[in-house]
Design an enzyme around this catalytic site. Sequence first.
Site, PDB file in Angstrom:
ATOM      1  N   CYS A 172      22.637  49.201  56.311  1.00 12.43           N
ATOM      2  CA  CYS A 172      23.556  48.983  55.199  1.00 12.43           C
ATOM      3  C   CYS A 172      23.132  47.798  54.343  1.00 12.43           C
ATOM      4  CB  CYS A 172      24.973  48.759  55.721  1.00 12.43           C
ATOM      5  SG  CYS A 172      25.079  47.392  56.866  1.00 12.43           S
TER       6      CYS A 172
ATOM      7  N   CYS B  86      27.054  51.187  46.908  1.00  9.01           N
ATOM      8  CA  CYS B  86      28.336  51.292  47.590  1.00  9.01           C
ATOM      9  C   CYS B  86      28.419  50.278  48.730  1.00  9.01           C
ATOM     10  CB  CYS B  86      28.517  52.725  48.105  1.00  9.01           C
ATOM     11  SG  CYS B  86      30.128  53.044  48.815  1.00  9.01           S
ATOM     12  N   CYS B  87      27.348  50.191  49.537  1.00  7.23           N
ATOM     13  CA  CYS B  87      27.325  49.210  50.627  1.00  7.23           C
ATOM     14  C   CYS B  87      27.400  47.782  50.079  1.00  7.23           C
ATOM     15  CB  CYS B  87      26.059  49.360  51.470  1.00  7.23           C
ATOM     16  SG  CYS B  87      26.144  50.646  52.724  1.00  7.23           S
TER      17      CYS B  87
ATOM     18  N   CYS C 248      31.050  54.137  58.148  1.00  6.85           N
ATOM     19  CA  CYS C 248      32.032  54.803  57.292  1.00  6.85           C
ATOM     20  C   CYS C 248      31.958  56.318  57.495  1.00  6.85           C
ATOM     21  CB  CYS C 248      31.746  54.482  55.832  1.00  6.85           C
ATOM     22  SG  CYS C 248      31.917  52.741  55.430  1.00  6.85           S
TER      23      CYS C 248
ATOM     24  N   CYS D  58      29.353  58.596  55.692  1.00  2.00           N
ATOM     25  CA  CYS D  58      27.946  58.278  55.936  1.00  2.00           C
ATOM     26  C   CYS D  58      27.581  58.337  57.411  1.00  2.00           C
ATOM     27  CB  CYS D  58      27.624  56.888  55.395  1.00  2.00           C
ATOM     28  SG  CYS D  58      28.008  56.715  53.655  1.00  2.00           S
TER      29      CYS D  58
HETATM   30 FE1  SF4 Z   1      29.777  53.147  51.127  1.00  5.75          FE
HETATM   31 FE2  SF4 Z   1      28.737  54.649  53.056  1.00  5.75          FE
HETATM   32 FE3  SF4 Z   1      28.002  52.088  52.763  1.00  5.75          FE
HETATM   33 FE4  SF4 Z   1      30.427  52.755  53.657  1.00  5.75          FE
HETATM   34  S1  SF4 Z   1      28.447  53.118  54.682  1.00  5.75           S
HETATM   35  S2  SF4 Z   1      29.976  51.190  52.181  1.00  5.75           S
HETATM   36  S3  SF4 Z   1      30.910  54.578  52.395  1.00  5.75           S
HETATM   37  S4  SF4 Z   1      27.608  53.799  51.356  1.00  5.75           S
END
Ligand code: SF4
Length: 233
Positions: free
Chosen positions: A229, A120-121, A203, A206
């Site tokens: 991240c 996701c990151c 985010c 998280c």
């Molecule tokens: Fe995705 Fe969480 Fe990374 Fe944001 S901090 S990009 S929601 S995994």
Amino acid sequence: MLTFETWQEPAHDFEVDDTYKGALSTLEWAYDTYGDEVVYACSFGIEGIVLIDLIAKVKRDAKIVFLDTNKHFDETYEVIEKVKKRYPQLRIELKQPKLTLEEQAEKYGDKLWETEPNQCCKVRKIEPLDESLSEAIAWISGLRREQGPTRANTNFINLDTRFESVKICPLIHWTWKDVWRYVSRNELDYNVLHDRGYPSIGCAPCTNPAFTEEDLRAGRWSGQGKTECGLHG
Ligand code: SF4
């Protein structure tokens, strides 16, 4: 002009005993050296608020990029609007990922931040930053040595092999108290979540409140075995 290929650590001693602990002279050096090819990837956390104020003293129309994952807190978007009003000449870009949240869910499944936060990151932060930095030689980061073991050896100027650029970290010597003292003395707007127990804000899915003084990033990805991240690896 230095390029990534010819880069070497500058033989420049930044004054660390001044009011800004070397931050202002580091920024002056960065903009003098790289001009418009410096990008600040700002998360609009408290260090970001300080850095933006310092950057505006050095380069009023500096380029600021916010990695807009579309999963930030409303309070984060609110502080961005306040900053835009206070420094109208800064070029603040909200950089979007290639995939919308819907497209990401289609491709990787729902709530990727829970199932595979690294992926996701990658999609929502690292790839967009990579794109933003593709035309930049140097980027600024608000890392402070005090933030934790992974940041303890950060220097003012760092060769960033991941993004093939120079990572400039003006605040390495600032303590958490220094940051807040500066914000308070200069009456800067900041994310109100800091007053609700969030020292480090990313985010929404998280980020949890953190109350451990020894590691102010303890609330990020808590319980997911992840502390960074991937931008600062
Ligand atoms: Fe995705 Fe969480 Fe990374 Fe944001 S901090 S990009 S929601 S995994």
